[in-house]
Design a protein around this motif. Sequence first.
Motif, PDB file in Angstrom:
ATOM      1  N   ALA A   8       0.840  -1.203   0.000  1.00 26.47           N
ATOM      2  CA  ALA A   8       0.000   0.000   0.000  1.00 26.47           C
ATOM      3  C   ALA A   8       0.869   1.245   0.000  1.00 26.47           C
ATOM      4  O   ALA A   8       0.592   2.220  -0.709  1.00 26.47           O
ATOM      5  N   VAL A   9       1.916   1.247   0.782  1.00 24.36           N
ATOM      6  CA  VAL A   9       2.811   2.405   0.840  1.00 24.36           C
ATOM      7  C   VAL A   9       3.514   2.605  -0.495  1.00 24.36           C
ATOM      8  O   VAL A   9       3.597   3.729  -1.019  1.00 24.36           O
ATOM      9  N   LEU A  10       3.992   1.509  -1.075  1.00 25.62           N
ATOM     10  CA  LEU A  10       4.682   1.610  -2.380  1.00 25.62           C
ATOM     11  C   LEU A  10       3.741   2.140  -3.446  1.00 25.62           C
ATOM     12  O   LEU A  10       4.109   3.007  -4.260  1.00 25.62           O
ATOM     13  N   LEU A  11       2.529   1.622  -3.446  1.00 25.56           N
ATOM     14  CA  LEU A  11       1.550   2.057  -4.434  1.00 25.56           C
ATOM     15  C   LEU A  11       1.219   3.539  -4.238  1.00 25.56           C
ATOM     16  O   LEU A  11       1.082   4.286  -5.208  1.00 25.56           O
ATOM     17  N   GLY A  12       1.091   3.949  -2.991  1.00 22.67           N
ATOM     18  CA  GLY A  12       0.806   5.346  -2.704  1.00 22.67           C
ATOM     19  C   GLY A  12       1.912   6.268  -3.203  1.00 22.67           C
ATOM     20  O   GLY A  12       1.632   7.326  -3.782  1.00 22.67           O
ATOM     21  N   LEU A  13       3.131   5.879  -2.990  1.00 21.19           N
ATOM     22  CA  LEU A  13       4.252   6.699  -3.453  1.00 21.19           C
ATOM     23  C   LEU A  13       4.272   6.764  -4.979  1.00 21.19           C
ATOM     24  O   LEU A  13       4.512   7.834  -5.558  1.00 21.19           O
ATOM     25  N   LEU A  14       3.996   5.634  -5.613  1.00 29.02           N
ATOM     26  CA  LEU A  14       3.961   5.613  -7.074  1.00 29.02           C
ATOM     27  C   LEU A  14       2.878   6.555  -7.597  1.00 29.02           C
ATOM     28  O   LEU A  14       3.105   7.325  -8.537  1.00 29.02           O
ATOM     29  N   LEU A  15       1.694   6.485  -6.969  1.00 27.84           N
ATOM     30  CA  LEU A  15       0.598   7.346  -7.412  1.00 27.84           C
ATOM     31  C   LEU A  15       0.942   8.817  -7.246  1.00 27.84           C
ATOM     32  O   LEU A  15       0.582   9.651  -8.087  1.00 27.84           O
ATOM     33  N   ALA A  16       1.640   9.150  -6.183  1.00 33.17           N
ATOM     34  CA  ALA A  16       2.030  10.541  -5.974  1.00 33.17           C
ATOM     35  C   ALA A  16       2.956  11.011  -7.090  1.00 33.17           C
ATOM     36  O   ALA A  16       2.792  12.113  -7.634  1.00 33.17           O
ATOM     37  N   VAL A  17       3.894  10.181  -7.468  1.00 33.61           N
ATOM     38  CA  VAL A  17       4.831  10.535  -8.544  1.00 33.61           C
ATOM     39  C   VAL A  17       4.099  10.664  -9.867  1.00 33.61           C
ATOM     40  O   VAL A  17       4.303  11.631 -10.623  1.00 33.61           O
ATOM     41  N   VAL A  18       3.223   9.712 -10.157  1.00 30.31           N
ATOM     42  CA  VAL A  18       2.469   9.760 -11.420  1.00 30.31           C
ATOM     43  C   VAL A  18       1.577  10.987 -11.450  1.00 30.31           C
ATOM     44  O   VAL A  18       1.403  11.627 -12.484  1.00 30.31           O
ATOM     45  N   THR A  74     -12.298   8.442  -0.140  1.00 32.78           N
ATOM     46  CA  THR A  74     -11.848   7.053   0.005  1.00 32.78           C
ATOM     47  C   THR A  74     -12.291   6.478   1.352  1.00 32.78           C
ATOM     48  O   THR A  74     -12.774   5.338   1.417  1.00 32.78           O
ATOM     49  N   VAL A  75     -12.112   7.259   2.400  1.00 29.17           N
ATOM     50  CA  VAL A  75     -12.522   6.799   3.734  1.00 29.17           C
ATOM     51  C   VAL A  75     -14.020   6.501   3.758  1.00 29.17           C
ATOM     52  O   VAL A  75     -14.470   5.479   4.264  1.00 29.17           O
ATOM     53  N   SER A  76     -14.772   7.422   3.178  1.00 25.42           N
ATOM     54  CA  SER A  76     -16.222   7.263   3.162  1.00 25.42           C
ATOM     55  C   SER A  76     -16.632   6.015   2.392  1.00 25.42           C
ATOM     56  O   SER A  76     -17.546   5.290   2.795  1.00 25.42           O
ATOM     57  N   PHE A  77     -15.964   5.788   1.271  1.00 29.89           N
ATOM     58  CA  PHE A  77     -16.297   4.607   0.475  1.00 29.89           C
ATOM     59  C   PHE A  77     -16.029   3.332   1.278  1.00 29.89           C
ATOM     60  O   PHE A  77     -16.853   2.413   1.305  1.00 29.89           O
ATOM     61  N   VAL A  78     -14.885   3.292   1.937  1.00 26.99           N
ATOM     62  CA  VAL A  78     -14.521   2.094   2.707  1.00 26.99           C
ATOM     63  C   VAL A  78     -15.516   1.861   3.843  1.00 26.99           C
ATOM     64  O   VAL A  78     -15.966   0.745   4.096  1.00 26.99           O
ATOM     65  N   LEU A  79     -15.893   2.951   4.535  1.00 28.80           N
ATOM     66  CA  LEU A  79     -16.846   2.810   5.639  1.00 28.80           C
ATOM     67  C   LEU A  79     -18.209   2.344   5.135  1.00 28.80           C
ATOM     68  O   LEU A  79     -18.890   1.568   5.807  1.00 28.80           O
ATOM     69  N   VAL A 108      -7.379   2.994   1.805  1.00 30.58           N
ATOM     70  CA  VAL A 108      -7.196   4.178   2.646  1.00 30.58           C
ATOM     71  C   VAL A 108      -5.715   4.446   2.876  1.00 30.58           C
ATOM     72  O   VAL A 108      -5.253   5.589   2.777  1.00 30.58           O
ATOM     73  N   THR A 109      -4.965   3.412   3.168  1.00 28.17           N
ATOM     74  CA  THR A 109      -3.529   3.592   3.395  1.00 28.17           C
ATOM     75  C   THR A 109      -2.856   4.127   2.136  1.00 28.17           C
ATOM     76  O   THR A 109      -2.040   5.069   2.200  1.00 28.17           O
ATOM     77  N   THR A 110      -3.202   3.541   0.994  1.00 29.01           N
ATOM     78  CA  THR A 110      -2.604   3.995  -0.272  1.00 29.01           C
ATOM     79  C   THR A 110      -2.931   5.453  -0.528  1.00 29.01           C
ATOM     80  O   THR A 110      -2.063   6.256  -0.884  1.00 29.01           O
ATOM     81  N   MET A 111      -4.201   5.817  -0.357  1.00 28.43           N
ATOM     82  CA  MET A 111      -4.605   7.189  -0.629  1.00 28.43           C
ATOM     83  C   MET A 111      -3.951   8.152   0.352  1.00 28.43           C
ATOM     84  O   MET A 111      -3.525   9.248  -0.021  1.00 28.43           O
ATOM     85  N   ALA A 112      -3.867   7.758   1.623  1.00 29.58           N
ATOM     86  CA  ALA A 112      -3.243   8.627   2.621  1.00 29.58           C
ATOM     87  C   ALA A 112      -1.782   8.880   2.265  1.00 29.58           C
ATOM     88  O   ALA A 112      -1.296  10.017   2.337  1.00 29.58           O
ATOM     89  N   VAL A 113      -1.088   7.830   1.867  1.00 24.46           N
ATOM     90  CA  VAL A 113       0.327   7.993   1.477  1.00 24.46           C
ATOM     91  C   VAL A 113       0.432   8.848   0.224  1.00 24.46           C
ATOM     92  O   VAL A 113       1.293   9.744   0.145  1.00 24.46           O
TER      93      VAL A 113
END
Lengths: 485, 413
Positions: free
Chosen positions: B303-313, B349-354, B366-371
């Motif tokens: 999740a953290v790796l994916l989040g960082l990738l998304l930030a770069v993209v 994202t949080v709302s969708f998960v809840l 949520v973790t991915t989006m937060a990162v």
Amino acid sequence: MTDHTPPTPESANPDTANPDTAGTTPSAVPEADAHSPAHNTQKPTGASRAMWLVRGAVSSALLAGLILLLRPDATAGDAGSRAVFSLGFLVLAGSIGGQLASMVGLPRLTGYLAMGVLAGPSGLGLLGTGEVQSLQLVNGLALALIALQAGAELTVPMLKKSARTLWWASVGHATIIPLGMTALFFALSPWMSFTEGLGWPAILAVGGVWSAMAVSRAPADALAIMGEARSKGPLSTYTLGMVVVLDVVVLILFAFAIMLASVALTPGAHFSMHEIVHLMQEIGASVAAGTTFGLIIAFWFWAVGREKLLFVIVVGYGITAFCRYFHYDTLLVFVVAGFVVQNLTKEGHDLVHTVESVASGVMVVFFATAGASLDLNALAQTWPIALALAGGRGVLTYAANRFGHRMADDEAVLKKTSFSGLISQAGVTIGLATIAAEKLGPVGAGISSLVIAVIGINELVGPVLFKWGLNSAGEVGKADGPPAH
Amino acid sequence: MNAILVLLALLSLATLVARQRTAVVAAHIATTPAVLGMGFALGPRGLGFITSSTTDAFSPALGVGLTWLAFLAGLRVARPKFNKPYLTDMAATIGHSAIAMLMCGAAALGAMYVLADAGIALPGVSLTEHTVYAAALLLGGPVVASGFVAALEAMAISPDQKAYHRFLFLARHDDGLIAIVVVIAGLLWAPASWEGTPLAFQASAPFLVGLALAAVFILLAGSKTEGSGPDTITLIGLTTLAAGLGSIAHLPVVVVGYVFGAGVSALRRGPAVLGHGLSSSARPVNLVVLTLVGAELGFSVPAVLLGLLLAVVRVLAKSLLRRYLEPANCAAIPLGAVLGPSSVALPLTVSFVLSRGLDLHTSSLVTTMAVAISASELIAFVLWPRGEGVPTLPSEPAAEAAFETELRAEESP
């Protein structure tokens, strides 16, 4: 020490013209606008009323459809979701109820209460007992705001001017009402099932407990009506002073009465001054704590001067938790805090303005919750006795006031109307009834049920009566600033 | 007792930092990662000052906060007009967002497959089911949303008012509107946790509920001429009711709140709803929400790796779009302002998960989006340094007042 559940609050004087507005954070509850229907100072015409009623009916139907569709039954969803739903529903329903009440000349408070009754367990059952209980967090804040404002409205010159009146009225309330209510209670005891088998000394002692509760008032109702009516004058000053003074008087009377009743009802129990001494210590500690907190609030307003609203909310919750932990009188602490800010510092006006900016929203919830908490079933079962006791209390309140005004040689308008603001009862009395139920066993439980029924009557009649009193005294609209609603 | 203390702490935090944006900037700390990090540190998986039972107790309040933030974001949506400037701006906004989302969605999809091949698949996402496509949409959509606050900040230093207006229009609508549509589309691919209810209803219900609430508000408050104010108690009541009903009915409350706000904005004449200080409530509410979300965050390497990738993209996508699609904005509006994160992305994202009945701390989304959001904000912070030589940022009240002026100009004939 009684931990008062919030009486019924309401007051709000959103001063949209106040230049101090810039220093306060609207936060999630910005000031209501003067142009909105709920806050317009101009009287609505018949056509605008009709249009509002039509729009209100359509929107209510739309809301009802939404609720029925998404919430098929009262148990749908988890407890947290139901609590949030209850809060939102009460805010809306209360708001609409207040507007409707205002249209027919009744206090908005009555509308809030009525909507709460309608939605609560005694009415349509849209909200369950658990959901109403879950809103105590909001009610705690409401109590803090009411008491802060009540204290801040009291000034030393005002108290000096009315000291003689307040003294003699307090003497009247502390003697005439307990004696009269005890006698009335004794006379009606044959019709009270929970007094069966008790000897006359025990019945008198229990009557003393009842009479002590009869002395208690509802500061929140008084503030709410005065805020809505923008009232100012001798009656308003007298009522405000009396509800604060009687809050302390009733604690002392109740402590004595409970002690006497415990001795009468419990074999082997003996009279002890220890609890009285403990009570006086707690009162003193509450005053000291209130003074300290008042200075802290004033310091923040002076030194920081920002986010006053959020700070007051933080302080409200913090002090409430503090009082509950140390068993202090929450209402007294906040009243003293507000009094200190007003009279010992220069931040009184800021505090009043800050509290008023959020009070309206919080008080809608509070009054609506109070309405939802009213047990009309208890009233239905015991209404003849409840009516007699409520009526007797009203008459004795009038008599006590007349005595006080006669001794203080007050003006005629006070003699005629001063009782009107002292009829309502709510959270304070409920708190006392809860203590009685805990300490006096089955007899206490019986008293508690009867108290709830009497409160129902007083709470519905009291606000209307007070509004009549303010109108009769010619004090409506005399306060500075725009209307509270 | 823990819940009361946490409540006091949260309110104190909100009090202290409500208007301290410049202090945060001066400390060179981006708000979102700072507050999320603080919440995580204090939470059950950190130091434990905020216990799991406390986070559960605050879950309803979190829902109300999410709904309120979304409502405020929805209020910024412009009333639809069928004239050339509006249609042109909206087409540019949709085009900008669609391209960015495609890039991020494709990156997310590709990354999930790569991670799965490497044996570190994203928890809860199966490549053999539709969940992977849903995850790509649910991540790619919100992450690229633009930050409205950053747009306001850019206003002060933009010498090109025309570019500013176009950018502000994009930010107003890209901060939620497009992302929400994409998330609802993603919902259609997600497993239905609301058994027995057609997916079409699940997808349409949030919009219908939001619109119904907007209609109720307009009916209760009456049609106001410009300069009048909202009935705030009614707004708060309706928002709270929306949060409660949405939670009971398993609807994403952020969508309900956003559509509610957009509906009010669309149905009311004049920008008066926003013109009474409602915007200033966003910051303290956002801080409390972020703290609670941070306390519930879980941690997983993919999740953290994916989040960082998304930030770069995200940075690449917005940089390329700014350079090649809107060259006029290149000089006028700094890249850091363009990269400012959305206020709705993480709440959405949080709302969708809840709404799916899932726990936040086990949710990879949520973790991915937060990162991703935190990394984006940090990158934006680095690329748009506050310091000497950079014009002073406007205060929030001044920025909001300028936006209200913008709205009034938009509403004038």
